[in-house]
Design an enzyme around this catalytic site. Sequence first.
Site, PDB file in Angstrom:
ATOM      1  N   THR A   1      39.347  34.681  46.849  1.00 56.47           N
ATOM      2  CA  THR A   1      39.804  34.363  45.492  1.00 56.47           C
ATOM      3  C   THR A   1      41.273  34.763  45.357  1.00 56.47           C
ATOM      4  O   THR A   1      41.959  34.959  46.359  1.00 56.47           O
ATOM      5  CB  THR A   1      38.897  35.035  44.436  1.00 56.47           C
ATOM      6  OG1 THR A   1      39.228  34.549  43.147  1.00 56.47           O
ATOM      7  CG2 THR A   1      39.037  36.556  44.412  1.00 56.47           C
ATOM      8  N   ASN A   2      41.776  34.867  44.145  1.00 58.73           N
ATOM      9  CA  ASN A   2      43.172  35.290  43.933  1.00 58.73           C
ATOM     10  C   ASN A   2      43.227  36.202  42.714  1.00 58.73           C
ATOM     11  O   ASN A   2      42.205  36.473  42.083  1.00 58.73           O
ATOM     12  CB  ASN A   2      44.083  34.068  43.783  1.00 58.73           C
ATOM     13  CG  ASN A   2      43.603  33.169  42.663  1.00 58.73           C
ATOM     14  OD1 ASN A   2      43.564  33.572  41.508  1.00 58.73           O
ATOM     15  ND2 ASN A   2      43.195  31.956  43.017  1.00 58.73           N
ATOM     16  N   HIS A   3      44.433  36.657  42.374  1.00 56.36           N
ATOM     17  CA  HIS A   3      44.569  37.687  41.330  1.00 56.36           C
ATOM     18  C   HIS A   3      44.567  37.145  39.899  1.00 56.36           C
ATOM     19  O   HIS A   3      44.798  37.909  38.970  1.00 56.36           O
ATOM     20  CB  HIS A   3      45.863  38.478  41.545  1.00 56.36           C
ATOM     21  CG  HIS A   3      45.835  39.326  42.775  1.00 56.36           C
ATOM     22  ND1 HIS A   3      44.925  40.338  42.947  1.00 56.36           N
ATOM     23  CD2 HIS A   3      46.586  39.306  43.905  1.00 56.36           C
ATOM     24  CE1 HIS A   3      45.124  40.909  44.118  1.00 56.36           C
ATOM     25  NE2 HIS A   3      46.131  40.295  44.721  1.00 56.36           N
ATOM     26  N   SER A   4      44.356  35.864  39.708  1.00 54.73           N
ATOM     27  CA  SER A   4      44.411  35.318  38.342  1.00 54.73           C
ATOM     28  C   SER A   4      43.381  36.017  37.437  1.00 54.73           C
ATOM     29  O   SER A   4      42.213  36.158  37.806  1.00 54.73           O
ATOM     30  CB  SER A   4      44.118  33.811  38.388  1.00 54.73           C
ATOM     31  OG  SER A   4      43.899  33.339  37.084  1.00 54.73           O
TER      32      SER A   4
ATOM     33  N   ALA B   1      44.159  28.961  38.519  1.00 58.94           N
ATOM     34  CA  ALA B   1      44.705  29.198  39.858  1.00 58.94           C
ATOM     35  C   ALA B   1      43.627  28.765  40.843  1.00 58.94           C
ATOM     36  O   ALA B   1      42.768  29.558  41.247  1.00 58.94           O
ATOM     37  CB  ALA B   1      45.040  30.669  40.026  1.00 58.94           C
TER      38      ALA B   1
END
Length: 405
Positions: A209-212, A276
């Site tokens: 995943t990502n930091h959004s 994101a």
Amino acid sequence: MDLKGKSVVVGVCGGIAAYKVVEVVSRLKKMGAEVDVIMTANARKFVTPLTFRSLSHRPVVTDMFSDPEYWEIKHVSLAQKADLFIIAPATANIIGKLASGIADDMLTTTVVATKAPVLVVPAMNHDMYANAIVQRNIRTLRELGYIFMEPDTGRMAEGSSGKGRLPEPSAIVEKACSILKSEQDLAGIRIMVTAGPTRESIDPVRYITNHSSGKMGYAVAQAARERGADVLLISGPAEVECPDGVRLISVTTAQEMEEAVLANFENSDVVVMAAAVADYRPAEVSETKIKKNGDEMVLRLVKNPDILKKLGTMKGNRILVGFSAETDDLEGNAADKLESKNLDMIVANDVTMEGAGFGTDTNIIKILKCDGTVIDLPLMSKLEAAHRILDEVRGLAYAAGDAGL
Ligand code: C5P
């Protein structure tokens, strides 16, 4: 704020905090609003109608069937003239009645008949507030567009401490002002907003995943709703609560997001893709937990669909807004995406700048429009940034409207 010309109807229910609402009425009146007070029968046991009448300089409405002081049918006339309804203190009883559509006294009947925004300010014993049925009723009303204020936490009238106190009158008036000043300039416009990260499974335990955090997209959804738009929010796993009056579709992966976006594209006038979306996903998802056998592990990834790019090929006269989170050459990268994805506007932010990164409540954005205009905005809250983005969307929508959007 000057409230001259604004009509506020305040519904007072039977809770000990009713006395604090006297100050709410007094402040609204001093700011120039015309304030009408409706009291339930139980409210009159805590504060007399004369107190509210003296401050509002208007008759206080208590009984559905008393001789009218005006010729109008009171519950209809108050419902129609209100620019805002405030219910404070809102007891478990009125919340339950409203959630069930019960209209058995002057207050409930007037609220059912109004089209004005309704601000509900609960105050009750903390165990009552935490009760599952009360919470379910609050959720139901929120989904229907009722605006709620959270109770304060502190010492309650009966001596114990907990969450259930009426917020300070100044906070209630501030919230009322923010609702009253919001223009309904996006009424009738259907806006689809995507937000949050997507999550791509590796095995039943792990994912990419990502930091959004979802905060920017949720702020756009909230701001659009405040301005009267019909808002659909399609969100990956985010940390934030869905704003009042916004329809939410929760998704996990990029492919699920694509499916939900495409299913709702035809019924959207504007799409704001703040999500994101993960660009790649694991080529295979292991059905069992992958064991840590070697010193190295290679994960093969395949490309996810570029949802926004696809929308760009089928946009018709819809307005498409993209986001571009960058760490270098902010304007250049954003301008490329604006063109390659066939967008009307792109919102660029440099995630390495203080106050503009993931998870913050603030942002520093540049808005690039397809006519070449670049709007450089300073650090501001994500909600304020959302309003600035929507100001530009409104400009484009009005121009498109002239052309038959
Ligand atoms: O190409 P890039 O990922 O930087 O573009 C960002 C914009 O494209 C964002 O608006 C994002 O929501 C959207 N996007 C998308 N599908 C992807 C990747 C990004 O819709 N797979």
